[in-house]
Scaffold this motif. Structure first.
Motif, mmCIF file in Angstrom:
data_model
loop_
_atom_site.group_PDB
_atom_site.id
_atom_site.type_symbol
_atom_site.label_atom_id
_atom_site.label_comp_id
_atom_site.label_asym_id
_atom_site.label_seq_id
_atom_site.Cartn_x
_atom_site.Cartn_y
_atom_site.Cartn_z
ATOM 1 N N TYR A 142 67.430 16.281 57.749
ATOM 2 C CA TYR A 142 68.365 15.717 56.773
ATOM 3 C C TYR A 142 69.767 16.296 56.927
ATOM 4 C CZ TYR A 142 64.765 12.934 54.659
ATOM 5 O OH TYR A 142 63.801 11.977 54.466
ATOM 6 N N CYS A 143 69.882 17.518 57.426
ATOM 7 C CA CYS A 143 71.211 18.036 57.759
ATOM 8 C C CYS A 143 71.791 17.263 58.939
ATOM 9 C CB CYS A 143 71.146 19.527 58.069
ATOM 10 S SG CYS A 143 71.040 20.572 56.590
ATOM 11 N N ALA A 144 70.948 16.918 59.908
ATOM 12 C CA ALA A 144 71.420 16.093 61.026
ATOM 13 C C ALA A 144 71.923 14.754 60.503
ATOM 14 C CB ALA A 144 70.295 15.887 62.037
ATOM 15 N N ARG A 145 71.193 14.176 59.567
ATOM 16 C CA ARG A 145 71.600 12.892 58.983
ATOM 17 C C ARG A 145 72.936 13.017 58.259
ATOM 18 N NH1 ARG A 145 70.137 7.633 60.015
ATOM 19 N NH2 ARG A 145 70.170 6.360 58.134
ATOM 20 N N ALA A 146 73.154 14.180 57.615
ATOM 21 C CA ALA A 146 74.368 14.404 56.835
ATOM 22 C C ALA A 146 75.516 14.964 57.672
ATOM 23 C CB ALA A 146 74.063 15.361 55.687
ATOM 24 N N GLY A 147 75.261 15.299 58.933
ATOM 25 C CA GLY A 147 76.291 15.894 59.778
ATOM 26 C C GLY A 147 76.615 17.325 59.403
ATOM 27 N N LEU A 148 75.610 18.064 58.937
ATOM 28 C CA LEU A 148 75.809 19.445 58.491
ATOM 29 C C LEU A 148 75.218 20.415 59.502
ATOM 30 C CD1 LEU A 148 74.679 18.939 54.784
ATOM 31 C CD2 LEU A 148 77.025 19.414 55.533
ATOM 32 N N PRO A 149 75.959 21.454 59.910
ATOM 33 C CA PRO A 149 75.388 22.463 60.802
ATOM 34 C C PRO A 149 74.279 23.224 60.092
ATOM 35 C CG PRO A 149 77.561 23.148 60.038
ATOM 36 C CD PRO A 149 77.371 21.747 59.558
ATOM 37 N N CYS A 150 73.181 23.478 60.803
ATOM 38 C CA CYS A 150 71.985 24.006 60.161
ATOM 39 C C CYS A 150 71.345 25.090 61.021
ATOM 40 C CB CYS A 150 70.995 22.870 59.917
ATOM 41 S SG CYS A 150 69.440 23.355 59.165
ATOM 42 N N THR A 151 70.872 26.150 60.368
ATOM 43 C CA THR A 151 70.109 27.216 61.012
ATOM 44 C C THR A 151 68.793 27.377 60.261
ATOM 45 O OG1 THR A 151 72.109 28.395 61.693
ATOM 46 C CG2 THR A 151 70.062 29.650 61.665
ATOM 47 N N VAL A 152 67.694 27.414 60.989
ATOM 48 C CA VAL A 152 66.378 27.522 60.371
ATOM 49 C C VAL A 152 65.674 28.779 60.881
ATOM 50 C CG1 VAL A 152 64.133 26.433 60.034
ATOM 51 C CG2 VAL A 152 66.194 25.011 60.187
ATOM 52 N N TYR A 153 65.195 29.587 59.953
ATOM 53 C CA TYR A 153 64.428 30.793 60.254
ATOM 54 C C TYR A 153 62.937 30.485 60.089
ATOM 55 C CZ TYR A 153 68.809 33.462 59.685
ATOM 56 O OH TYR A 153 70.094 33.952 59.802
#
Length: 383
Positions: A142-153
């Motif tokens: 959903y961050c990809a859909r929103a164009g938001l940079p994302c980091t997942v642990y």
């Protein structure tokens, strides 16, 4: 004028505006609740003509209410509206593994991504999340859909199929040595950095207001009623607490007459909440329950931050806690596969529990099938 929605601590009453990036109560460190209640009922008779996603329940969603009423939601992958199919004469399954990222976590992830988008790039420069796999995958998508940079642990032992999915969505993946608790601590250490939106499915209550649409869909599909019991897997309790929110809202609005019992399911190997419930405890404080490896990795949470709320919600509903063994989990996965439903090992826990303890004659139950089997494969048998 309708009051603005705010974060409020359920322990000490501390509050913050929902525009804040403060991800926990600064006084006690605990997770936020959302000071929100629908001001009008969801109109059952007019739902058929609405958008075919969870945004159809707009009256019940905080992001369609103050302070965000002038900004309609734009983030969606068509999540929600998953099929309800019978397993027996009295037990049905809701196929939430048919969500866009193949797990029910999409219900909450879309809410967090929409909230982060609305806060704007001047305030949110990155989104971080921690997960045993499915929540991280959903946040990444959903961050990809929103164009938001994302980091997942995620823990380094997370299923490679889940980590591949996270990377495919363009998120930065941090593999953390150690268990789920160690992973959460690593993410929280980064969450206070300037411009960081912590998309926590545990600490941010918008996630719970997304998962509550699971019950709104049951209510719609069953023609304005609910089953006698709603069976849910519990680790951090996000689906159970969302279900509790929805049941309370529907009952308060006069849309249901009876509240269903909430039946919480844990793996016997990691079952701190079940032990506390059956000991009559209100919290996990002072209780020690050993944790062992389990096939149900998604609910293997030894110290859930919302433990007190989870225990209270189950008790107030007249429900109970059930636990399942590793052999029961394996058998349930194969049984569902033989019925045409390939579900990951965590997602079969509720069917394993219900098959062992079916509802009384004349009573109905619904179990969620929360994640697709393609995420983990078939549960291995003991050597």
């Amino acid at each position: 004028m309708t009051p603005k929605t705010i974060y409020r601590c359920p322990v000490d009453g501390t509050s913050e505006p929902t525009e804040s990036l403060t991800w926990h109560c600064p006084a006690c460190g605990g997770p936020w609740d959302l000071d929100f209640a629908p001001t009008s009922p969801v109109p059952l008779d007019s739902l058929a003509g609405r958008v075919n996603s969870l945004w159809r329940y707009e009256e019940a969603l905080p992001l369609r209410n103050p302070p965000f009423t002038d900004s309609p939601p734009t983030i969606t992958l068509g999540e929600g509206r998953t099929p309800l199919v019978p397993l027996t004469d009295t037990v049905s399954a809701k196929l939430d593994f048919l969500m866009p990222t193949l797990s029910f976590k999409d219900r909450g992830a879309v809410m967090l991504a929409e909230l982060a988008r609305r806060l704007g790039p001047d305030r949110v420069t990155r989104v971080i999340a921690d997960s045993s796999g499915n929540a991280g995958t959903a946040i990444a998508a959903y961050c990809a859909r929103a164009g938001l940079p994302c980091t997942v642990y995620v823990p380094e032992a997370t299923s490679p199929k889940k980590t591949e999915q996270i990377r495919a969505h363009g998120a930065q993946l941090n593999l953390v040595p150690g268990d789920r608790e160690t992973t959460a601590r690593a993410a929280r250490a980064a969450a206070d950095e300037l411009g960081t939106f912590y998309a926590s499915h545990v600490y941010n209550p918008h996630f719970l207001h997304g998962t509550k649409t699971y019950v709104y869909e049951l209510w719609e599909d069953l023609g304005g009623r609910l089953p006698d019991s709603i069976v849910v897997p519990v680790g951090n309790g996000t689906l159970l607490l969302g279900a509790s929110l929805a049941v309370t809202e529907l009952h308060t609005q006069g849309l249901i007459d009876e509240r269903p019992a909430l039946i919480a399911v844990q793996a016997e190997a990691v079952s701190p909440l079940a032990a506390a419930f059956h000991a009559g405890a209100d919290d996990l404080t002072g209780l020690t329950t050993p944790a062992r490896p389990t096939l149900a990795e998604g609910i293997a949470i030894p110290n859930p931050p919302r433990a007190r709320q989870i225990l209270r919600a189950v008790r107030e509903s007249g429900g109970t806690f059930l636990t399942v063994t590793e052999d029961q989990i394996r058998a349930a996965q194969l049984d569902l596969a033989a019925r045409g439903l390939f579900v990951e090992s965590t997602g079969v826990a509720c069917w394993a529990a219900t098959a062992a303890s079916p509802p009384p004659p004349g009573r109905t139950a619904v179990v969620p099938l929360c994640g697709a089997g393609a995420k983990t494969g078939v549960a291995p048998t003991a050597p």
